[in-house]
Design a protein around this motif. Sequence first.
Motif, PDB file in Angstrom:
ATOM      1  N   VAL A 317       0.816  -1.205   0.000  1.00 18.22           N
ATOM      2  CA  VAL A 317       0.000   0.000   0.000  1.00 18.22           C
ATOM      3  C   VAL A 317       0.856   1.264   0.000  1.00 18.22           C
ATOM      4  O   VAL A 317       0.486   2.281  -0.586  1.00 18.22           O
ATOM      5  CB  VAL A 317      -0.957  -0.025   1.216  1.00 18.22           C
ATOM      6  N   TRP A 318       2.002   1.206   0.657  1.00 19.06           N
ATOM      7  CA  TRP A 318       2.882   2.384   0.789  1.00 19.06           C
ATOM      8  C   TRP A 318       4.208   2.032   0.141  1.00 19.06           C
ATOM      9  O   TRP A 318       4.868   1.076   0.529  1.00 19.06           O
ATOM     10  CB  TRP A 318       3.035   2.714   2.255  1.00 19.06           C
ATOM     11  N   THR A 323       3.118   9.551  -1.340  1.00 13.09           N
ATOM     12  CA  THR A 323       2.634  10.387  -2.430  1.00 13.09           C
ATOM     13  C   THR A 323       1.132  10.157  -2.618  1.00 13.09           C
ATOM     14  O   THR A 323       0.554   9.236  -2.023  1.00 13.09           O
ATOM     15  CB  THR A 323       3.360  10.064  -3.741  1.00 13.09           C
ATOM     16  N   PRO A 324       0.459  10.957  -3.458  1.00 13.33           N
ATOM     17  CA  PRO A 324      -0.978  10.770  -3.654  1.00 13.33           C
ATOM     18  C   PRO A 324      -1.380   9.377  -4.128  1.00 13.33           C
ATOM     19  O   PRO A 324      -2.456   8.892  -3.761  1.00 13.33           O
ATOM     20  CB  PRO A 324      -1.325  11.841  -4.703  1.00 13.33           C
ATOM     21  N   ASP A 325      -0.536   8.699  -4.915  1.00 13.99           N
ATOM     22  CA  ASP A 325      -0.940   7.357  -5.354  1.00 13.99           C
ATOM     23  C   ASP A 325      -0.921   6.373  -4.197  1.00 13.99           C
ATOM     24  O   ASP A 325      -1.667   5.388  -4.201  1.00 13.99           O
ATOM     25  CB  ASP A 325      -0.089   6.866  -6.532  1.00 13.99           C
ATOM     26  N   ASP A 326      -0.090   6.622  -3.168  1.00 10.76           N
ATOM     27  CA  ASP A 326      -0.149   5.798  -1.965  1.00 10.76           C
ATOM     28  C   ASP A 326      -1.458   6.042  -1.213  1.00 10.76           C
ATOM     29  O   ASP A 326      -2.055   5.108  -0.667  1.00 10.76           O
ATOM     30  CB  ASP A 326       1.038   6.096  -1.043  1.00 10.76           C
ATOM     31  N   GLU A 327      -1.908   7.289  -1.182  1.00 11.19           N
ATOM     32  CA  GLU A 327      -3.183   7.603  -0.531  1.00 11.19           C
ATOM     33  C   GLU A 327      -4.332   6.883  -1.230  1.00 11.19           C
ATOM     34  O   GLU A 327      -5.243   6.344  -0.586  1.00 11.19           O
ATOM     35  CB  GLU A 327      -3.413   9.115  -0.547  1.00 11.19           C
ATOM     36  N   VAL A 328      -4.285   6.827  -2.561  1.00  8.92           N
ATOM     37  CA  VAL A 328      -5.301   6.091  -3.311  1.00  8.92           C
ATOM     38  C   VAL A 328      -5.226   4.599  -3.000  1.00  8.92           C
ATOM     39  O   VAL A 328      -6.248   3.932  -2.811  1.00  8.92           O
ATOM     40  CB  VAL A 328      -5.135   6.345  -4.822  1.00  8.92           C
ATOM     41  N   TRP A 333      -7.348  -0.274  -0.512  1.00  8.08           N
ATOM     42  CA  TRP A 333      -7.191  -1.404   0.412  1.00  8.08           C
ATOM     43  C   TRP A 333      -8.264  -1.372   1.489  1.00  8.08           C
ATOM     44  O   TRP A 333      -8.849  -2.411   1.827  1.00  8.08           O
ATOM     45  CB  TRP A 333      -5.799  -1.357   1.034  1.00  8.08           C
ATOM     46  N   ASP A 334      -8.566  -0.198   2.002  1.00  8.44           N
ATOM     47  CA  ASP A 334      -9.615  -0.099   3.009  1.00  8.44           C
ATOM     48  C   ASP A 334     -10.954  -0.554   2.428  1.00  8.44           C
ATOM     49  O   ASP A 334     -11.751  -1.211   3.119  1.00  8.44           O
ATOM     50  CB  ASP A 334      -9.726   1.335   3.524  1.00  8.44           C
ATOM     51  N   ALA A 339     -15.290  -4.685   2.037  1.00  6.41           N
ATOM     52  CA  ALA A 339     -15.963  -5.735   1.267  1.00  6.41           C
ATOM     53  C   ALA A 339     -15.876  -7.080   1.966  1.00  6.41           C
ATOM     54  O   ALA A 339     -16.839  -7.864   1.944  1.00  6.41           O
ATOM     55  CB  ALA A 339     -15.357  -5.816  -0.133  1.00  6.41           C
ATOM     56  N   SER A 340     -14.752  -7.363   2.601  1.00  5.04           N
ATOM     57  CA  SER A 340     -14.598  -8.664   3.254  1.00  5.04           C
ATOM     58  C   SER A 340     -15.554  -8.802   4.428  1.00  5.04           C
ATOM     59  O   SER A 340     -16.161  -9.863   4.626  1.00  5.04           O
ATOM     60  CB  SER A 340     -13.149  -8.874   3.702  1.00  5.04           C
TER      61      SER A 340
END
Length: 503
Positions: A317-318, A323-328, A333-334, A339-340
């Motif tokens: 995830v990180w 950076t912003p793509d890590d925030e996305v 992932w959340d 969903a699970s």
Amino acid sequence: MCEDDHAGIGRRAVFVTGAATALTLATVSFASAAGGTGPRTRTVRGTLPPGSPDFVYVPVEVPRGVREIRVAYTYDRPTVPAGTQGNALDIGLFDERGTELGGRGFRGWSGGARTEFFVRADAATPGYVPGPVREGTWHIALGPYTVAPQGLSYEITITLTYGEQGETPRPVYPPERARGRGRAWYRGDCHLHSEYSDGRYTLAEIAELARAAGLDFINSSEHNTHSAHAHWAEHAVDDLLILLGEEVTTRNGHVVALGTDPGTFVDWRYRARDNRFGRFARQIRRAGGLVVPAHPHATCIGCNWKFGFGEADAVEVWNGAYTPDDEVALADWDGMLVASVRDGRRDWIPAMGSSDSHRSPDVIGRPQTVVLADDLSREAIQEGIRAGRSYVAESSKLSLSFTASGGRGEHAGIGERLRVDADTPVTVRLEVTGAPRCTVRLVTDQGVLFTSDPLPVSGTGTVEWRTTASYAAYVRAEVRHEAAAGPLPGALAAFTNPVFLGR
């Protein structure tokens, strides 16, 4: 020197099947050794148009008596309009065993990191595998990563040196256990690169920097090659566990093979539409490794993950500096966690963080995954990662303790389940050190339900929050730096995998 001309790929090309979209060009032939020992060279030239296949193979007929194969190449880089991709051409080598998907004939890959390489029995360029140079049809593999509107013109110089072959060294691999502290929290960086792919660090520098960063384990993850595996043993020290793996770098996303058996090579020549990823994910697991999609929302060409997460053991995830793509990726992932629990599943995908370090000023161990494991061993570390008993921190200066407890002594930690009735009061507790002026957020399947005041400048603090399993199916913690401006959250300093609540 002899020359050949491939001119345009359509003229002497034969389409082949098996590995993504590929084609094979006309064969380059050499005369037999005939008692000679000096080098003999052929040069081939050609042009690849826009829309070229993912892989273009140049067959080379290698006669008996060859001691070394050396390949050098260049290609043009014309000016292109703003927003248009220019030329980028990767390269690698397959021996007489062929180019069939699965890599039986694989002898090396340097991508676009090198302009020349050699292979012989006793040595090879980093990224390539030493071994006998046998008679037969070898293949230079070209990977036109991007092609300019003008096309991509290339020149390849192939040099065969005749003579007696050296002895192939027997590979020696690092031990699968290091000196640990029994059941404890161990810090690791599972995604980094050296001179054995497109990095600039030597293996010795990585080992030294890893120890300086407070790491207990690392994972070798070179792009599309396992060639570094046999060179790590001399850099293994008692207190640093070195796992062996690969960053499988496809055109539709990258996946880290984490902690595979020594010498395992995983092929990368397929796209999501080929429906072949499952085969290679299973290969990683058969080789004792974990399947970890890397930087799933990265913006570089071919980096965005398109294979889905059905085969994932964890997800990165990180990646590197936040950076912003890590925030996305974190938000995505959340969503998978939500969903699970919504679907009533007990299986979930843990999150990780790694540096993806290539060269200075990339910081090895920023971020790092901190794993609760029974020992500092390959098996124990992997088991902790797979179970989600881990958190991610930006450095070894930052430590977390995150638990949930019920009213009758029930207790659960990161990655575990607190088995309580739906309305039983639950206390969630986070202890933090090394996070000055950072803010704590507690995130559940309902969203962010708690945000703390900034921690003191000492960086040490404790946060408690009360809830029930009916209100929060899981709780995870985020530690964030102060936001630069506006309502947006600050960059992550650390985050945990969740604690699940309920029966």
